[in-house]
Design a protein around this motif. Sequence first.
Motif, PDB file in Angstrom:
ATOM      1  N   HIS A  62      -8.796  -1.477  -3.325  1.00 42.38           N
ATOM      2  CA  HIS A  62      -7.384  -0.566  -3.201  1.00 42.38           C
ATOM      3  C   HIS A  62      -6.941  -0.414  -2.049  1.00 42.38           C
ATOM      4  O   HIS A  62      -5.533  -0.256  -1.555  1.00 42.38           O
ATOM      5  N   GLN A  64      -7.491  -1.501   1.128  1.00 42.59           N
ATOM      6  CA  GLN A  64      -6.690  -2.299   2.191  1.00 42.59           C
ATOM      7  C   GLN A  64      -5.130  -2.893   1.354  1.00 42.59           C
ATOM      8  O   GLN A  64      -4.755  -2.526   1.949  1.00 42.59           O
ATOM      9  N   GLU A  65      -5.294  -2.636   0.252  1.00 40.01           N
ATOM     10  CA  GLU A  65      -4.010  -3.351  -0.446  1.00 40.01           C
ATOM     11  C   GLU A  65      -2.937  -2.050  -0.445  1.00 40.01           C
ATOM     12  O   GLU A  65      -2.105  -2.774   0.424  1.00 40.01           O
ATOM     13  N   GLU A  68      -1.543  -2.095   3.305  1.00 38.55           N
ATOM     14  CA  GLU A  68      -0.541  -3.369   3.704  1.00 38.55           C
ATOM     15  C   GLU A  68       0.481  -2.265   3.865  1.00 38.55           C
ATOM     16  O   GLU A  68       1.719  -3.457   4.116  1.00 38.55           O
TER      17      GLU A  68
END
Length: 950
Positions: A62, A64-65, A68
């Motif tokens: 989560h 990492q997402e 981005e």
Amino acid sequence: MRTDVFAKRHIGITDDDLEHMLETIGTESLDQLIYETLPEGIRLKENLGLEAPMSEHKFLAHMQELSEKNQLFRSYIGLGYHESLTPSVIKRNILENPGWYTAYTPYQAEIAQGRLEALLNFQTVVSDLTGMELANASLLDESTAAAEAMTMLFDVRSREQKKNKVLKFFVSDEILPQTLSLLKTRSAPLGIELVVGKHGDFEFGSDFFGALLQYPGKHGQIHDYGDFVAKAKENDIKTAVAADILSLVLLTPPGEWGVDVVVGTTQRFGIPLGYGGPHAAFFATREAYKRNIPGRIIGVTKDVDGKPAMRMALQTREQHIKRDKATSNICTAQVLLAVMAGMYAVFHGPEGLKYIAKKVHSTAVTLTDALEKLGLYQVNTSYFDTITVKIDSNALRPIAEKHEVNFLYVDEDTASIAVNEATSVKDLNQIVSVFSEALGKDSAHIDALLQDTAIMESIRRESDFLQNKVFNAYHSETELMRYIKKLERRDLSLNHSMIALGSCTMKLNAASEMFALSMARWGNIHPFVPVEQAKGYQIVLKELAKDLTTITGFAATSLQPNSGAQGEYAGLMVIRAYHESRGEAHRNICIIPASAHGTNPASAVMAGMKVVVTKTDEKGNIDVADLEDKVAKHSENLAALMVTYPSTHGVFESSIMHITQLIHDHGGQVYMDGANMNAQVGLTHPGKIGADVCHLNLHKTFAIPHGGGGPGVGPICVAEQLVPFLPGNPIIETGGEKGIGAISAAPWGSSLVCLISYGYIKMLGGSGLRRSTEIAILNANYIKNRLSGKFDVLYTGERGRAAHEMIIDCRPFKKQGIEVSDIAKRLMDYGFHAPTVSFPVAGTIMIEPTESESLAELDRFCEAMLSIREEIDRASSDDTDNVLKNAPHTLEMLTSDTWDFPYSRQKAAFPLPYLSENKFWPAVRRVDDAYGDRNLMCTCDPIEAYAEAE
């Protein structure tokens, strides 16, 4: 056991432990314990209603997402924030190392020598580069440090004048905009009149007490302030300078002009931008002001054997001593970040810093040359790293953002560009191409940096700096790695044993909560980028604020305050603004219980309020009758009550709702100090008890690690009527529609470490948060019961229960010649950091085990305390040569050829069997605080000292 449930990893007590513990404390169930601990009227009847908990694996994916969604533009905005390069050896061995980030404030010096040495290095860096005699161990950010400079100089001048207070303070129009906003916030309650203008036009009148200058200026121009400072001195006007620390490698240090204070930030010494923080500010001054300087100072002293040792010096400045007489509410520092910044200087040394500074300057000079060849006018005549160019900003901005570049757009025809350590020749060519496209011209390619200088000769640095051995010995990674490890071994942190500090909640800082701090897409975002470039951050910060609002039962939250004490101040300033909006500016009385944290009265005075102290009864509760008398007496002018709940004595007061209603009936607002929220979350909340605003210590209840004394975050949560007054920011819109000015420099304070608390809440969920609170209360009552009969618990609730912490009375041991400090030092021999000593009651210790500790660790701590109790029984006031008075015992003592003590070496160092498996050795024997204060030395030894020793 389910392996994907974070609560099972965070909470140390297993289901199998529970039955034994409940039997020990004499209750049938956890629900019954909570019933016996919390007054019935304040208990929540429903769940918190937060989202279901995430597993650690899903949370990491989560984050990492979300990362981005953050756009990593090349940012040249400046304004006190610059991309820097964190050496990997420092990132891996300090920032990512629990041996450093889980340590507590170094109040127990004998087991904190590593952090103390690292902070002494930091102070030396600051003193050397600023040219000042004395520096503290860091402050929160540059803007708050500047505000502290203003208030310190105001206090110093007021004391010197005695009468006829001088209230005007000059601020150069070159000052950073966020600093100016914060100065406005801080000056208003104190009656200080800010006068903003050009330093060259300033008339040195007798109605000014001080002046603040920016060096270099906010858009890069460097001024020679030598004449200004000299004239100020002639007119008895004290001067402060906000300086860029990297520029001071090449520029004349302000101390050489004779200024009184130099402040700034060390962010560009290897600290990530982090969307605004945390970063270690610095505050340097003259030794004449050593008793006035805010924050902490690390000093050199000696131990009982006469060997050098370090400790926090001049602790009488702490707010629990001065209380409403304190001139600052600062009770913390940015230790982890200061350690990193100091180690950056150790790693690079003076020659390395010169290389970096010269390269940054050459980059700016080269860029100027290239832009001038395009026909552009560069405004600054003398500069370090920031240039200001005349160009159509409206034409430039969309082209720059198309190429993922951010500049500072000063106005419609001016842009500012601040280059930094990470700016490469490739980056320069990108910048030039953006300007070329905006102008419709071709540009020449830059192949190499020019070696010219744009720093006028009168302000070029000639003095040496960082000549001490430590800054000239560890320039290879191998050597620095070993130096960092040597210091780490001298510190006791949570990765060794429980730190049961009452009021400070030293709980697990889970690795999964910490990982995001190392991700570039979280670390490398300037706080003043357009918000659409920080969508990941915006999601996290809004969601965290929403969850904290739910947990506290309020209407809105501001994440801007970046320490607990700053949260106190923010909350009181919001209350002040609320009263003013209703035409009741005369309300200025703040009632504070005698048992309150020392920062409470200091914060109230800073907010322009007068403190009225209310008594505590024999059970440790607020004396309601005394409170009623004082509320009635001050009804017309009552502004607020500051209350800690559960109380500072570790008790859930059953009269709390009567107390809050009483304040409301007399027109006041209730401020709740959130220090003890670890006993509330999921069971009750400030809204339920009738509070109007509270601050939360995210570095306590919500798992941000203490970092050896910082970072922290102190957001405020407010009821509906206070929402319009939440703090704003002059650059990025935030806060309420009638918001008070800035409380800290960045719009959302120390955004980077807010990721930790976000993870803590998301992985525990509502059920895990409630369970954590229940187990924290269980653990405290388990320790209370195990120590029962050997130690007296000073205060308990109406049914004999403690909240999440308890106070153990050590005063009866004086008859055997044993002081509470002897117990604290002896615990070091058992491998434990002492609980909180002599707060809130002198001669006591306050124990808080938290929910993260296992039953085995709780039992080890209890066994240590019971063993010490036996040692106390054997002690005599006639014989001070005992194991308690000589504690702590070092490895050097134990391995010495001689042993002249009346007890064995084993009794000294290995009093219980578990120590043979995992022994922590204090680095020094008991330190001599008085000697250190009489002989104040707060920087590293000069290189000559080593030569003399050889």
